[in-house]
Design an enzyme around this catalytic site. Sequence first.
Site, PDB file in Angstrom:
ATOM      1  N   PRO A  10       0.704  -1.353  -0.148  1.00 43.03           N
ATOM      2  CA  PRO A  10      -0.088  -0.291   0.104  1.00 43.03           C
ATOM      3  C   PRO A  10       0.847   0.939  -0.274  1.00 43.03           C
ATOM      4  O   PRO A  10      -0.285   2.377  -0.118  1.00 43.03           O
ATOM      5  CB  PRO A  10      -0.749  -0.193   1.616  1.00 43.03           C
ATOM      6  CG  PRO A  10       0.128  -1.340   1.952  1.00 43.03           C
ATOM      7  CD  PRO A  10       0.635  -2.357   1.080  1.00 43.03           C
TER       8      PRO A  10
ATOM      9  N   GLU B 247       1.858  -7.126   9.036  1.00 47.33           N
ATOM     10  CA  GLU B 247       2.607  -6.251   9.011  1.00 47.33           C
ATOM     11  C   GLU B 247       3.408  -5.496   7.330  1.00 47.33           C
ATOM     12  O   GLU B 247       3.575  -4.549   7.618  1.00 47.33           O
ATOM     13  CB  GLU B 247       2.895  -5.937  10.442  1.00 47.33           C
ATOM     14  CG  GLU B 247       1.565  -6.041  11.413  1.00 47.33           C
ATOM     15  CD  GLU B 247       0.836  -5.366  11.275  1.00 47.33           C
ATOM     16  OE1 GLU B 247       0.865  -3.886  10.936  1.00 47.33           O
ATOM     17  OE2 GLU B 247       0.152  -5.567  11.832  1.00 47.33           O
TER      18      GLU B 247
ATOM     19  N   ARG C 198      -3.928  -7.716 -20.508  1.00 51.06           N
ATOM     20  CA  ARG C 198      -5.021  -7.656 -20.885  1.00 51.06           C
ATOM     21  C   ARG C 198      -3.728  -6.992 -22.589  1.00 51.06           C
ATOM     22  O   ARG C 198      -4.421  -6.168 -23.717  1.00 51.06           O
ATOM     23  CB  ARG C 198      -5.486  -6.411 -21.084  1.00 51.06           C
ATOM     24  CG  ARG C 198      -6.660  -7.494 -19.411  1.00 51.06           C
ATOM     25  CD  ARG C 198      -7.466  -5.848 -19.170  1.00 51.06           C
ATOM     26  NE  ARG C 198      -8.494  -5.914 -19.986  1.00 51.06           N
ATOM     27  CZ  ARG C 198      -9.777  -6.061 -20.400  1.00 51.06           C
ATOM     28  NH1 ARG C 198      -9.753  -7.371 -19.971  1.00 51.06           N
ATOM     29  NH2 ARG C 198     -10.311  -6.137 -21.738  1.00 51.06           N
TER      30      ARG C 198
ATOM     31  N   ASP D   9     -10.195   0.061 -23.707  1.00 48.02           N
ATOM     32  CA  ASP D   9     -10.668  -0.115 -22.636  1.00 48.02           C
ATOM     33  C   ASP D   9     -10.918   1.509 -21.815  1.00 48.02           C
ATOM     34  O   ASP D   9     -10.076   2.126 -22.859  1.00 48.02           O
ATOM     35  CB  ASP D   9     -10.053  -0.481 -21.527  1.00 48.02           C
ATOM     36  CG  ASP D   9     -10.889  -2.599 -21.879  1.00 48.02           C
ATOM     37  OD1 ASP D   9     -11.618  -2.362 -22.293  1.00 48.02           O
ATOM     38  OD2 ASP D   9      -8.975  -2.967 -21.200  1.00 48.02           O
TER      39      ASP D   9
HETATM   40  N1  SAM Z   1       1.116  -2.413   7.981  1.00 46.82           N
HETATM   41  C1  SAM Z   1       1.734  -2.335   6.675  1.00 46.82           C
HETATM   42  C2  SAM Z   1       1.029  -0.628   5.916  1.00 46.82           C
HETATM   43  O1  SAM Z   1       0.105  -0.220   6.565  1.00 46.82           O
HETATM   44  O2  SAM Z   1       1.138  -0.259   4.706  1.00 46.82           O
HETATM   45  C3  SAM Z   1      -0.093  -3.327   5.974  1.00 46.82           C
HETATM   46  C4  SAM Z   1       0.499  -4.524   5.757  1.00 46.82           C
HETATM   47  S1  SAM Z   1      -0.561  -5.134   4.260  1.00 46.82           S
HETATM   48  C5  SAM Z   1      -1.754  -5.796   5.954  1.00 46.82           C
HETATM   49  C6  SAM Z   1      -0.226  -7.097   4.443  1.00 46.82           C
HETATM   50  C7  SAM Z   1      -0.009  -6.858   2.887  1.00 46.82           C
HETATM   51  O3  SAM Z   1      -0.704  -7.031   2.292  1.00 46.82           O
HETATM   52  C8  SAM Z   1       1.656  -5.807   2.426  1.00 46.82           C
HETATM   53  O4  SAM Z   1       2.685  -6.312   2.994  1.00 46.82           O
HETATM   54  C9  SAM Z   1       1.218  -5.826   1.097  1.00 46.82           C
HETATM   55  O5  SAM Z   1       1.259  -7.089   0.324  1.00 46.82           O
HETATM   56  C10 SAM Z   1      -0.400  -6.348   0.822  1.00 46.82           C
HETATM   57  N2  SAM Z   1      -1.353  -4.841   0.853  1.00 46.82           N
HETATM   58  C11 SAM Z   1      -1.999  -4.553   1.137  1.00 46.82           C
HETATM   59  N3  SAM Z   1      -2.896  -3.599   0.737  1.00 46.82           N
HETATM   60  C12 SAM Z   1      -2.314  -3.368  -0.717  1.00 46.82           C
HETATM   61  C13 SAM Z   1      -2.418  -2.281  -1.909  1.00 46.82           C
HETATM   62  N4  SAM Z   1      -3.329  -1.225  -1.052  1.00 46.82           N
HETATM   63  N5  SAM Z   1      -1.847  -2.240  -2.760  1.00 46.82           N
HETATM   64  C14 SAM Z   1      -0.612  -3.202  -2.356  1.00 46.82           C
HETATM   65  N6  SAM Z   1      -0.510  -4.278  -2.024  1.00 46.82           N
HETATM   66  C15 SAM Z   1      -1.105  -3.787  -0.502  1.00 46.82           C
END
Ligand code: SAM
Length: 234
Positions: A89, A117, A155, A170
Amino acid sequence: MKLALITLFPDVIENFKAYGVTGRAVAENKIDLQSFNPRDYATDKHRTVDDRPYGGGPGMVMRCEPLIAAVQAARDWMKDEALVVYLSPQGKRLVQARTEELAVEEQNLILIAGRYEGIDQRAIDNLVDEEISIGDYVLSGGELPALVLIDAILRHVPGVLGHAESAGQDSFSEEALEGGLDWPHYTRPEVFEGQTVPKVLLSGDHKLIEKWRSQQATAKTRKMRPDLILNRKN
Ligand code: SAM
């Protein structure tokens, strides 16, 4: 194009391999998709892949060593250069233009799906070329984001979409829509519960249809995503 996914849940990927755009790309040998589970590369008795965070706090963090070994196994399998992407994220938000670039470059990818996490910062520092987010919200794991990225890239790979489909029409396509949204689509029946298909679409006048579609697409973009119009290059 070779794609490796580093995941603690390889079943997610295995199931996905048979369906839709990805299924077609695998069946037609456009891509080779393989998952690597860090747990298989953990060396301790309990095959530990996560641990408590230094400094305290809730949750667990994915450890470096199994991740680094899993990425090395993916590199050995690829026998070729690859871009290492961590789905996170905190990454740069994914846009259509980036998916097109990756498809055109036929870039081999090693995609790291985090859990808990997230992953130890040193794994990011040592392994990752690019962090990609699929949006400003947090999911429980990187598997769905990795599948989103793969689907969006495929795609644009020639021959992956069927004849009747085209990524060039698209939403966000520069080619047909100047980066804006798609026009409305209708199919049979001609009248559904009193609602009719716009007459122009039945006219057979292709110039007029094209003009109507363009106007509709612009109106929808203006209403739903004015930022896309503001972002236009000229
Ligand atoms: N503690 C992290 C933070 O707040 O930035 C979030 C960890 S999340 C619970 C667990 C995993 O989900 C991340 O390591 C990532 O690989 C994936 N993930 C969660 N949200 C994502 C997003 N919006 N885009 C890409 N990967 C995501």
